[in-house]
Scaffold this motif. Structure first.
Motif, short mmCIF file in Angstrom:
data_model
loop_
_atom_site.label_atom_id
_atom_site.label_comp_id
_atom_site.label_asym_id
_atom_site.label_seq_id
_atom_site.Cartn_x
_atom_site.Cartn_y
_atom_site.Cartn_z
N VAL A 21 133.62 19.86 -9.07
CA VAL A 21 133.31 18.21 -8.87
C VAL A 21 134.48 17.97 -8.02
CG1 VAL A 21 133.18 15.88 -10.03
CG2 VAL A 21 132.40 17.97 -11.56
N LEU A 22 134.07 16.82 -7.09
CA LEU A 22 135.13 16.26 -6.39
C LEU A 22 134.72 14.94 -6.05
CD1 LEU A 22 133.62 16.00 -3.32
CD2 LEU A 22 133.92 18.40 -2.95
N PRO A 40 143.76 22.67 -22.44
CA PRO A 40 143.54 22.77 -20.99
C PRO A 40 142.16 22.94 -20.50
CG PRO A 40 145.49 24.35 -21.59
CD PRO A 40 144.73 23.68 -22.72
N ARG A 41 141.76 22.18 -20.00
CA ARG A 41 140.02 21.94 -19.41
C ARG A 41 139.74 22.09 -18.08
NH1 ARG A 41 137.91 24.94 -22.26
NH2 ARG A 41 138.62 23.66 -24.08
N VAL A 42 140.88 21.35 -17.16
CA VAL A 42 140.52 20.90 -16.12
C VAL A 42 141.75 21.20 -15.14
CG1 VAL A 42 139.82 19.19 -13.89
CG2 VAL A 42 138.80 19.37 -16.24
N VAL A 43 141.53 21.80 -13.85
CA VAL A 43 142.66 22.05 -12.80
C VAL A 43 142.31 21.03 -11.70
CG1 VAL A 43 143.76 23.48 -11.16
CG2 VAL A 43 142.96 24.57 -13.48
N ALA A 44 143.28 20.05 -11.50
CA ALA A 44 142.85 18.97 -10.60
C ALA A 44 143.78 19.16 -9.32
CB ALA A 44 143.11 17.66 -11.30
N LEU A 45 143.07 19.30 -8.27
CA LEU A 45 143.62 19.51 -6.98
C LEU A 45 143.37 17.91 -6.14
CD1 LEU A 45 142.07 22.99 -6.05
CD2 LEU A 45 144.01 22.64 -7.61
N THR A 46 144.43 18.15 -5.06
CA THR A 46 144.00 17.04 -4.04
C THR A 46 143.87 17.61 -2.64
OG1 THR A 46 145.49 15.61 -5.52
CG2 THR A 46 144.84 14.75 -3.41
N TYR A 104 138.58 20.11 -10.56
CA TYR A 104 138.17 18.95 -9.89
C TYR A 104 139.03 18.91 -8.62
CZ TYR A 104 138.03 13.77 -8.86
OH TYR A 104 138.09 12.95 -8.45
N LEU A 105 138.38 18.34 -7.57
CA LEU A 105 139.04 17.95 -6.34
C LEU A 105 139.24 16.74 -5.97
CD1 LEU A 105 139.07 20.39 -3.11
CD2 LEU A 105 139.11 17.97 -2.94
N ASP A 106 140.32 15.89 -5.97
CA ASP A 106 140.48 14.65 -5.48
C ASP A 106 140.40 14.50 -4.00
OD1 ASP A 106 141.23 12.02 -4.49
OD2 ASP A 106 143.00 11.80 -6.07
N GLY A 107 139.40 14.08 -3.37
CA GLY A 107 139.32 14.16 -1.93
C GLY A 107 139.25 12.84 -1.17
N ALA A 108 140.38 12.23 -1.74
CA ALA A 108 140.32 10.68 -0.82
C ALA A 108 140.52 10.91 0.54
CB ALA A 108 142.02 10.16 -1.47
N ARG A 109 141.32 12.24 1.02
CA ARG A 109 141.42 12.30 2.25
C ARG A 109 140.73 13.79 2.76
NH1 ARG A 109 146.66 10.06 0.96
NH2 ARG A 109 146.57 7.89 2.01
N LEU A 110 139.66 13.93 2.12
CA LEU A 110 139.08 15.45 2.25
C LEU A 110 138.55 15.33 3.59
CD1 LEU A 110 137.96 17.75 0.53
CD2 LEU A 110 135.94 16.70 0.48
N ALA A 111 138.15 14.33 4.38
CA ALA A 111 137.89 14.44 6.09
C ALA A 111 139.04 14.86 6.86
CB ALA A 111 137.41 13.25 6.19
N ASN A 112 140.35 14.51 6.38
CA ASN A 112 141.61 14.74 7.23
C ASN A 112 141.83 16.35 7.07
OD1 ASN A 112 142.01 11.94 6.06
ND2 ASN A 112 142.76 11.97 8.15
#
Length: 350
Positions: free
Chosen positions: A204-205, A141-147, A176-184
């Motif tokens: 990283v995001l 386990p190396r990364v925790v990925a959030l959205t 890591y943060l998946d920010g496809a809708r970070l603005a929202n």
């Protein structure tokens, strides 16, 4: 001769990707056109873009424009891991259900998924997979990925992200943060972007532009330089390096160099709230959870969904439960919402 092949008044509620390009973005593209600029990111627009991202995410931030969200996720996760590593994420995460196995096939990563009724990880959930370091039989386990906002239309608070980052870092993992809708999410939280990303420990995001009014383009944003390596090589190897990068970068400059990103997201969120208010009490319809961004999930009778989808485009989220997803965008109007809500009510009465 090229001719218009679609009805510009047509609106769908399947995805914010259905929307066109904001006029200010088109103006920026025209501004960047003409003459020659150095290719592959050595142009003046990409150089200027770095200061824009530093303004929003801090002086250590460095942005790498890419073509799309899947590319951003795959390249970013590759840069944060070794071939024997794994990524902890929600079962509903885009990297798990909507990328055709790209993280596994391209990045060579094992995804360790967790059930999340609201789309959000918690330290307690992460603990289920946060073990086994040094065991050669287990993917590490190396990364925790959030959205943010999540695939289920919910938003993490800064405190929730901070708790996950603290837990990950204590175990030597990265976030890591998946920010496809970070603005929202920023519009919902009423906070600067930095306050719920860099300030609380995200390493990283990705920042999504396509869903927020751009023609195309996302950006990988490295907040901690020690958390990622080889980004420029991985981006090229993953076919995400644009030769005419100025046309991606200038869009981000137009979006983030003013408050356009926030205005677009705030409007999209408000349209979802308007839809929620108009349909939440309709007999025969069950809203699954109170919307927090620009997505509304509801359960409808199958025959109602079938009739309604002949009139408006939207996706069935869960075939077994009858759950559907309705998305709004920067160009959704109040009239669009009222027309759609009236159609939902009409089909429920039939």
């Amino acid at each position: 001769m090229t001719e218009r092949r679609h009805d510009p008044e047509l609106r769908g509620f399947a995805s914010d990707n259905y929307a066109g390009v904001h006029p200010q973005i088109l103006d920026a593209l025209a501004l960047a056109n003409g003459g020659h600029q150095v290719s592959y990111g050595e142009d003046v627009y990409t150089e200027s873009l770095q200061q824009v991202f530093k303004h929003h995410f801090g002086p250590a931030a460095h942005a790498y424009p890419v073509f799309n969200g899947t590319g951003a996720n795959v390249v970013a996760l590759q840069s944060m891991t070794e071939r024997w590593d794994s990524v902890i994420c929600a079962e509903s995460a885009h990297i798990n259900v909507d990328e055709c196995g790209a993280p596994e096939k391209v990045a060579g990563l094992k995804l360790l998924t967790l059930p999340t009724p609201d789309g959000k990880l918690t330290p307690e959930l992460v603990d289920r997979h946060a073990w086994g370091w040094g065991d050669e039989h287990r993917a590490q386990p190396r990364v925790v990925a959030l959205t943010q906002s999540t695939e289920l239309g919910t938003c993490y608070t800064p405190e929730e992200i901070a708790a996950l980052c603290d837990q990950a870092h204590q175990h030597g993992m990265k976030v890591y943060l998946d920010g496809a809708r970070l603005a929202n999410a920023a519009a919902t939280l009423g906070l600067p972007l930095k306050q719920f990303t860099n300030d609380v420990g995200v390493d990283v995001l990705s920042f999504g532009g396509t869903k927020n009014g751009m023609m195309l383009g996302e950006a990988i944003v490295v907040l901690d330089p020690d958390a990622a390596r080889g980004m420029q090589f991985l981006r090229k190897a993953a076919m995400q390096l644009s030769s005419k990068m100025r046309f991606v970068s200038v869009q981000f400059e137009a979006l983030l160099g003013s408050d356009l990103w926030l205005r677009n997201a705030t409007h999209a969120n408000a349209m979802t709230q308007r839809l929620y208010a108009e349909v939440k009490d309709l007999p025969g319809l069950e809203v699954v959870r109170t919307p927090q961004a620009n997505a509304l999930f509801a359960i409808l009778p199958a025959e109602v969904t079938e009739r309604l989808q002949k009139r408006f485009r939207f996706y069935t989220w869960n075939e077994h439960t009858g759950e559907v997803r309705w998305m709004t965008a920067f160009d959704t109007t109040e009239a669009d919402i009222d027309t759609f809500a009236a159609a939902i009510a009409e089909e429920l009465r039939r």
